[in-house]
Design a protein around this motif. Structure first.
Motif, mmCIF file in Angstrom:
data_model
loop_
_atom_site.group_PDB
_atom_site.id
_atom_site.type_symbol
_atom_site.label_atom_id
_atom_site.label_comp_id
_atom_site.label_asym_id
_atom_site.label_seq_id
_atom_site.Cartn_x
_atom_site.Cartn_y
_atom_site.Cartn_z
ATOM 1 N N ASP A 16 0.796 -1.222 0.000
ATOM 2 C CA ASP A 16 0.000 0.000 0.000
ATOM 3 C C ASP A 16 0.832 1.277 0.000
ATOM 4 O O ASP A 16 0.415 2.294 -0.526
ATOM 5 N N MET A 41 2.575 -9.826 -0.591
ATOM 6 C CA MET A 41 1.168 -9.595 -0.931
ATOM 7 C C MET A 41 0.286 -10.714 -0.387
ATOM 8 O O MET A 41 -0.875 -10.503 -0.022
ATOM 9 N N TYR A 75 -1.733 -10.663 2.988
ATOM 10 C CA TYR A 75 -3.004 -9.959 3.137
ATOM 11 C C TYR A 75 -4.150 -10.886 2.738
ATOM 12 O O TYR A 75 -3.968 -11.769 1.912
ATOM 13 N N PHE A 88 -6.091 -12.883 -1.187
ATOM 14 C CA PHE A 88 -5.127 -13.070 -2.276
ATOM 15 C C PHE A 88 -5.206 -14.540 -2.691
ATOM 16 O O PHE A 88 -4.837 -15.430 -1.939
ATOM 17 N N LYS A 134 -1.925 -4.683 -5.688
ATOM 18 C CA LYS A 134 -2.471 -4.199 -4.414
ATOM 19 C C LYS A 134 -1.837 -2.849 -4.136
ATOM 20 O O LYS A 134 -0.613 -2.722 -4.085
#
Lengths: 444, 444
Positions: free
Chosen positions: A136, A171, A174, A177, A291
């Motif tokens: 992010d 990634m 999170y 996914f 993402k």
């Protein structure tokens, strides 16, 4: 254009994408885990030679590298099938002049890095192993050769760090996914057919050689030095299987029985077999590829098995699509990345499926009469009805049609071929009106 | 019996398996990431109530806990469907007396840990977070509450550490480990229907209540305190979707429109909605489940979505199978673990598929006339031909037939029902000979 873009991984996709982005004026950093391969420490021994085809050539063309790379590549116009008696059968890949091109991964990678280095707005960092990405915020962290932790923040981060991507690992922590890794029961081992006494190629240099043996196979791709990089694909377990090949004698017996024509050209067989690692073959799929500020591209997003020769070509096509979307989306990276993943995901899935299917074709079917008969019909249709009929291989390899289109069209082709064979229409293939109608009907 | 067995994870599967192994005399250690939930700090707010059924009851029976747990559970004999007008329709799960049992995860887990603690040969370690497992040596490492690193070595290590298993993470770092995690587009949120003024159940306590709304649904399971644990399943994105529900007013409007009969019984709706996390729903598959001295069991090997109410029941059945194999394989753990994974993998895959299918059934189909009609026929067949016809739900929930058998048989049942409906044979269901022949033919 003040955006800073960080590429995690300076392999083929990272090198090419870096150049694409630098040409547009972005400030690009490329962090590569390995040492600078331009210093001559490129690690061989586990790389299947690459087969550059239309999609890859088009990608190199955009940076003016296509002619140079093709000049050091070796064109392969078809498959040369070796049976256990050493008899040969040639199957062309496409029409006259169509070829795939054997290139060395290391050589191509070095050339891309050299090109990248010419851009003032590209910074290259070697011996930087990515250990964390914060999707992010665009933050990435690396451990360098001294063991120091280095931190970087960019406006856009692209994980071009291959099948075992560290960016993807981050990634994956999170929720939501989707991810899968699926291994083949087969492993692979790099071997070598050496040049003849005068440095000459000892088998036809313009073919991709295949020794199909149903449950296993060997392939060989030519190198400019007169040698061939061979790859033996074989189950880990079973007979024959890597786990049951433990002594030079066992290797020798296997090759005497199964690859008698190749054996005399492989003086280093035993050393190669026990010196080179046994590689595993996986298909990796995931989604989303994006993402926040971070995206995956190339093998990190979609590692495929090597049996359609499209891994690099597909990754290079990712770069083209992303580059084109920078125009289409007028530099808005939220849009660019979202359009990129939506556009590429179905195509990555399609080539992943086709690559797995092609393994059965290569190691088993290519050696059968029924398959040869189909290939002959297909070849005739390609020659006689070039506007109406395109083989799946042609669509994948010699076109830039989407892979998903090639997959669907290939199934339709199968229906057409089934129909021709079932109704014994081979003799009517030259009947223009009849055949054109049939093709149109079956491929509709 | 000198073998030391370490269980990573003291949840439901770890607690039960620990007792099974201790009874056989193994030296068992259980390392649990969380604090000791017996001290009353069990964390609620994101647990869908459990529905204990035949497989789970049988597993508890082996340690003498079945009667005690059933006495504090609430039997649910069928589904109660709530339409948007608040009208009710009841669908029995099975034959008279057949029920699934609503139990609290926390309560059951505490009871299993209490039982485990009675064994001198079980050591329990709380606040121990597994950070590494070396599958081949049986070594595991933990960080405890003080931040110290603790090391343990065992002859057998079993990862009972749930869907986000650290043991599995370690196994995944080795080649040839197949793995997939697939998320639903739906998330879930725990809510509550409170008891009436006198502490009474405000809707039928002996049902699993469903408010099916096609793209989303709410369910409610009874608790002994007179309240119901509700779970709202809804897409993250879209209308309605969790991402678009940002204010108390929006929640209220949604419930007024979609769940008008439930709303007055949910005084804490807004607090619950914004206080409880939105959970994600994933199916996790992997294979092999065994490497060296280390195995995965329960959710770590096969996390399923909750829509067939079989997650815990399946994990408990893993424990039964493993326990039985200790006898069959005469304590040879190489054999035990290998037989265990071979036997359980197809069944874990089957219940994973069925659970995903059942989501569509619960949130959409149960509310349709066509589905009700099918369920009526199915119910009649079950009652009239109890030896010949077993519904898939019955095979999964009220039998210990393998899940893979239930899946196959369920497809055959579908063919039979399709045939009956297509040929309008509903009126002939009572014709014994005709129907018996048809059932035998279609289910062969």
């Amino acid at each position: 254009m003040s955006e800073k873009i960080t590429l995690v991984g300076g392999g083929l996709a990272g090198g090419l994408l870096g150049v694409y982005l630098a040409r547009r004026g972005y400030k690009v950093k490329i962090f590569e885990r390995r040492s600078d391969m331009r210093s001559g420490n490129y690690e061989g021994g586990r790389s299947i030679n690459l087969a550059l085809s239309t999609r890859g050539i088009r990608a190199l063309e955009k940076v003016g590298l296509d002619k140079e790379i093709l000049s050091i590549a070796i064109p392969m116009t078809g498959r040369m099938i070796h049976d256990v008696e050493g008899r040969l059968a040639y199957q062309p890949y496409g029409k006259d002049g169509q070829a795939i091109h054997s290139v060395s991964r290391g050589g191509l990678n070095i050339r891309l890095l050299q090109l990248a280095d010419q851009y003032e707005n590209i910074e290259l960092f070697f011996d930087h192993r990515c250990v964390h990405a914060d999707p992010d915020t665009g933050l990435t962290r690396y451990i360098n050769a001294n063991g120091d932790e280095i931190e970087d923040t960019a406006d856009v981060v692209i994980g071009t760090d291959g099948a075992f991507s560290a960016v993807r690992d981050s990634m994956m922590r999170y929720p939501r996914f989707n991810y899968s890794q699926t291994y083949e029961n087969h492993g692979y081992k790099e071997l070598e057919i050496t040049p003849g006494d005068s440095g000459e190629f000892r088998i036809n240099k313009n073919c991709l050689h295949i020794w199909p043996r149903k449950s296993f196979m060997m392939i060989a791709l030519p190198n400019p030095g007169g040698n061939f990089t061979c790859t033996l694909f074989m189950p880990f377990v079973g007979q024959p299987g890597f786990e049951n090949l433990q002594t030079p004698q066992e290797i020798l017996e296997l090759f005497e029985k199964e690859f008698p024509d190749a054996l005399p050209m492989m003086p280093g067989l035993s050393e190669d077999f026990f010196g080179n690692p046994t590689g595993a073959l996986a298909t990796i799929r995931c989604y989303p590829w994006v993402k926040g500020k971070t995206a995956l591209l190339g093998d990190s997003a979609h590692a495929v098995v090597p049996f359609y020769g499209q891994g690099m070509n597909c990754s290079f096509e990712d770069c083209i699509i992303l580059d084109e979307l920078i125009d289409t989306c007028e530099g808005d990276w939220i849009k660019i990345l979202d359009e990129y993943q939506k556009s590429r995901k179905p195509n990555a899935d399609a080539i992943a499926d086709l690559a797995v299917q092609n393994f059965v074709e290569m190691r088993d079917l290519v050696g059968t009469d029924a398959f040869l008969h189909r290939k002959h019909i297909e070849h005739d249709l390609t020659e006689l009805y070039p506007d109406l009929f395109h083989s799946q291989y042609e669509l994948v390899t010699f076109s830039t049609n989407p892979y998903s289109y090639a997959k669907v069209q290939g199934s339709k082709n199968d229906n057409l071929l089934d129909h021709i064979i079932e109704h014994k229409l081979e003799s009517r293939i030259t009947e223009k009106t009849f055949m054109e109608n049939l093709i149109k009907e079956k491929l509709a």
